[in-house]
Motif scaffolding. Sequence first.
Motif, PDB file in Angstrom:
ATOM      1  N   ALA A 166       0.868  -1.188   0.000  1.00  0.00           N
ATOM      2  CA  ALA A 166       0.000   0.000   0.000  1.00  0.00           C
ATOM      3  C   ALA A 166       0.905   1.238   0.000  1.00  0.00           C
ATOM      4  O   ALA A 166       1.851   1.304  -0.781  1.00  0.00           O
ATOM      5  CB  ALA A 166      -0.950  -0.046   1.188  1.00  0.00           C
ATOM      6  N   GLY A 167       0.675   2.191   0.921  1.00  0.00           N
ATOM      7  CA  GLY A 167       1.518   3.394   0.944  1.00  0.00           C
ATOM      8  C   GLY A 167       2.687   3.279   1.901  1.00  0.00           C
ATOM      9  O   GLY A 167       3.456   4.233   2.080  1.00  0.00           O
ATOM     10  N   ARG A 168       2.831   2.131   2.546  1.00  0.00           N
ATOM     11  CA  ARG A 168       3.870   1.988   3.578  1.00  0.00           C
ATOM     12  C   ARG A 168       5.273   2.172   2.978  1.00  0.00           C
ATOM     13  O   ARG A 168       5.594   1.591   1.938  1.00  0.00           O
ATOM     14  CB  ARG A 168       3.766   0.611   4.248  1.00  0.00           C
ATOM     15  CG  ARG A 168       2.498   0.422   5.072  1.00  0.00           C
ATOM     16  CD  ARG A 168       2.510  -0.876   5.854  1.00  0.00           C
ATOM     17  NE  ARG A 168       2.433  -2.047   4.977  1.00  0.00           N
ATOM     18  CZ  ARG A 168       1.308  -2.519   4.444  1.00  0.00           C
ATOM     19  NH1 ARG A 168       0.144  -1.937   4.699  1.00  0.00           N
ATOM     20  NH2 ARG A 168       1.332  -3.583   3.660  1.00  0.00           N
ATOM     21  N   THR A 169       6.067   2.950   3.672  1.00  0.00           N
ATOM     22  CA  THR A 169       7.418   3.258   3.186  1.00  0.00           C
ATOM     23  C   THR A 169       8.391   3.151   4.350  1.00  0.00           C
ATOM     24  O   THR A 169       8.207   3.797   5.376  1.00  0.00           O
ATOM     25  CB  THR A 169       7.449   4.677   2.587  1.00  0.00           C
ATOM     26  OG1 THR A 169       6.514   4.717   1.498  1.00  0.00           O
ATOM     27  CG2 THR A 169       8.842   5.013   2.069  1.00  0.00           C
ATOM     28  N   TYR A 170       9.410   2.356   4.154  1.00  0.00           N
ATOM     29  CA  TYR A 170      10.305   1.978   5.252  1.00  0.00           C
ATOM     30  C   TYR A 170      11.614   2.765   5.215  1.00  0.00           C
ATOM     31  O   TYR A 170      12.100   3.161   4.154  1.00  0.00           O
ATOM     32  CB  TYR A 170      10.629   0.476   5.153  1.00  0.00           C
ATOM     33  CG  TYR A 170       9.398  -0.389   5.171  1.00  0.00           C
ATOM     34  CD1 TYR A 170       8.833  -0.789   6.378  1.00  0.00           C
ATOM     35  CD2 TYR A 170       8.780  -0.775   3.984  1.00  0.00           C
ATOM     36  CE1 TYR A 170       7.692  -1.568   6.408  1.00  0.00           C
ATOM     37  CE2 TYR A 170       7.634  -1.552   4.006  1.00  0.00           C
ATOM     38  CZ  TYR A 170       7.095  -1.947   5.215  1.00  0.00           C
ATOM     39  OH  TYR A 170       5.961  -2.712   5.230  1.00  0.00           O
ATOM     40  N   TYR A 171      12.174   2.951   6.391  1.00  0.00           N
ATOM     41  CA  TYR A 171      13.545   3.450   6.515  1.00  0.00           C
ATOM     42  C   TYR A 171      14.082   2.901   7.832  1.00  0.00           C
ATOM     43  O   TYR A 171      13.310   2.414   8.668  1.00  0.00           O
ATOM     44  CB  TYR A 171      13.588   4.991   6.510  1.00  0.00           C
ATOM     45  CG  TYR A 171      13.094   5.591   7.789  1.00  0.00           C
ATOM     46  CD1 TYR A 171      11.740   5.852   7.986  1.00  0.00           C
ATOM     47  CD2 TYR A 171      13.978   5.863   8.835  1.00  0.00           C
ATOM     48  CE1 TYR A 171      11.279   6.367   9.189  1.00  0.00           C
ATOM     49  CE2 TYR A 171      13.518   6.386  10.041  1.00  0.00           C
ATOM     50  CZ  TYR A 171      12.170   6.631  10.209  1.00  0.00           C
ATOM     51  OH  TYR A 171      11.727   7.122  11.400  1.00  0.00           O
ATOM     52  N   ASN A 172      15.395   2.968   8.010  1.00  0.00           N
ATOM     53  CA  ASN A 172      15.921   2.538   9.312  1.00  0.00           C
ATOM     54  C   ASN A 172      16.914   3.539   9.884  1.00  0.00           C
ATOM     55  O   ASN A 172      17.372   4.444   9.192  1.00  0.00           O
ATOM     56  CB  ASN A 172      16.480   1.111   9.268  1.00  0.00           C
ATOM     57  CG  ASN A 172      17.791   0.986   8.529  1.00  0.00           C
ATOM     58  OD1 ASN A 172      18.221   1.896   7.827  1.00  0.00           O
ATOM     59  ND2 ASN A 172      18.441  -0.147   8.676  1.00  0.00           N
ATOM     60  N   TYR A 173      17.176   3.357  11.161  1.00  0.00           N
ATOM     61  CA  TYR A 173      18.101   4.238  11.873  1.00  0.00           C
ATOM     62  C   TYR A 173      19.450   3.526  11.855  1.00  0.00           C
ATOM     63  O   TYR A 173      19.712   2.652  12.682  1.00  0.00           O
ATOM     64  CB  TYR A 173      17.604   4.460  13.307  1.00  0.00           C
ATOM     65  CG  TYR A 173      18.085   5.759  13.935  1.00  0.00           C
ATOM     66  CD1 TYR A 173      19.347   6.276  13.663  1.00  0.00           C
ATOM     67  CD2 TYR A 173      17.261   6.482  14.795  1.00  0.00           C
ATOM     68  CE1 TYR A 173      19.769   7.465  14.226  1.00  0.00           C
ATOM     69  CE2 TYR A 173      17.676   7.673  15.368  1.00  0.00           C
ATOM     70  CZ  TYR A 173      18.936   8.162  15.076  1.00  0.00           C
ATOM     71  OH  TYR A 173      19.352   9.344  15.640  1.00  0.00           O
ATOM     72  N   ASN A 174      20.273   3.876  10.874  1.00  0.00           N
ATOM     73  CA  ASN A 174      21.509   3.115  10.690  1.00  0.00           C
ATOM     74  C   ASN A 174      22.719   4.036  10.625  1.00  0.00           C
ATOM     75  O   ASN A 174      22.605   5.255  10.568  1.00  0.00           O
ATOM     76  CB  ASN A 174      21.427   2.250   9.419  1.00  0.00           C
ATOM     77  CG  ASN A 174      21.344   3.068   8.139  1.00  0.00           C
ATOM     78  OD1 ASN A 174      21.100   4.266   8.152  1.00  0.00           O
ATOM     79  ND2 ASN A 174      21.527   2.412   7.023  1.00  0.00           N
TER      80      ASN A 174
END
Length: 369
Positions: A53-61
């Motif tokens: 759907a509209g979900r968009t991921y990122y991480n704290y790296n």
Amino acid sequence: MLSRLRTAGLVDIAEKLDATVRLDFEDGVRLFDAPDLLTVGWLANRERERRHAGRTYYNYNIRLEATNVCVASCLFCSFARLKPGDAGAYTLTLEEVWAKLEARAHQPLTEVHVVNGLHPDLPFSYYTELLRGFKRIRPGIHLKCFTAVEIAFFADLYGKTDEQVLVELKEAGLDSLPGGGAEVFATRVRTKLAADKCDADRYLSIHRTAHALGMRTNVTMLYGHIETHEERVDHMLRIRQLQDETGGVQAFIPLAFHPDNNQMRKLPAPTATDSLRVHAVGRLMLDNVPHIKAYWIATGVDVAQTALWFGVDDLDGTVQEETIYHMAGSKTPTAMTPRQLERLIVAAGREPLERDTLYNVIRSAAVAS
Ligand code: SF4
């Protein structure tokens, strides 16, 4: 949309996607050749939304590069220095690398991403101790370190098998492999650009072995130099075949070629439209890879944000210490805060989710654009 698909000559591809029929090599080449980028993007976005759907991921790296000394001479590389002592060459002590993580004790980091040059003189214990030290400092942190090219280099240098190297690194704390070093799998391109690197079969075999050992990996593709559309599709299909076998690939990450300060500086960098298309075609061809990532350091921030409507569902992470692309002319910041990433995602009309390396959601953040 039907008339647009018809004009673009892509109706049959849309129908295949609707029927969950796998796209083939010719389909992939047509998606690269079709002039109507927006229709290709529309198809890719449909596949993205079907999955996420509209979900968009990122991480704290955080990215760390412990040494740029490298015995290889890849034509596109602006980072490596051939020997210790060459101008700009550096090799950090273990204490210096660990200090970079210790200095960020206040940050809720979830991942350390390490990629290095192929240093001919360091002992294998440098790498195992590096990992052990990271885990001592932050026991819960995920260590995504060393490309398959580095694993092959370690095996050859230290007289081990690829599997032994992976097992010993895993025992020392390695959790997964980053996707670098894939470049372009086609022999024509690989031997011209990266003749010193392990070949495509060994790169893929190392990922296969890592998957068998329970690790997850990403796979990249360096685009926008001398590769043909056919070679791009061939690259994607080899990833798809590996994924059919193992299911261990988490994300496909197209990496834009940057021409500054390297032996390919006469070539132009890829355009924004080419970047958007590569990500879109990646989404359409790699039907079994869960995530398509836009590495904003490589594409530029604006293109990465736009790519969220061209098949991309992941914006990588905060990054913080990048040097490889900045030595090749990247004009992006070297770091973004979670809040900046979230704002970019929200401004694009998507939903930001902070994830860990394995795509477990850590935090859902709704911020105003
Ligand atoms: S791309 Fe990697 S292997 Fe190639 S020269 Fe640069 S650091 Fe070395």
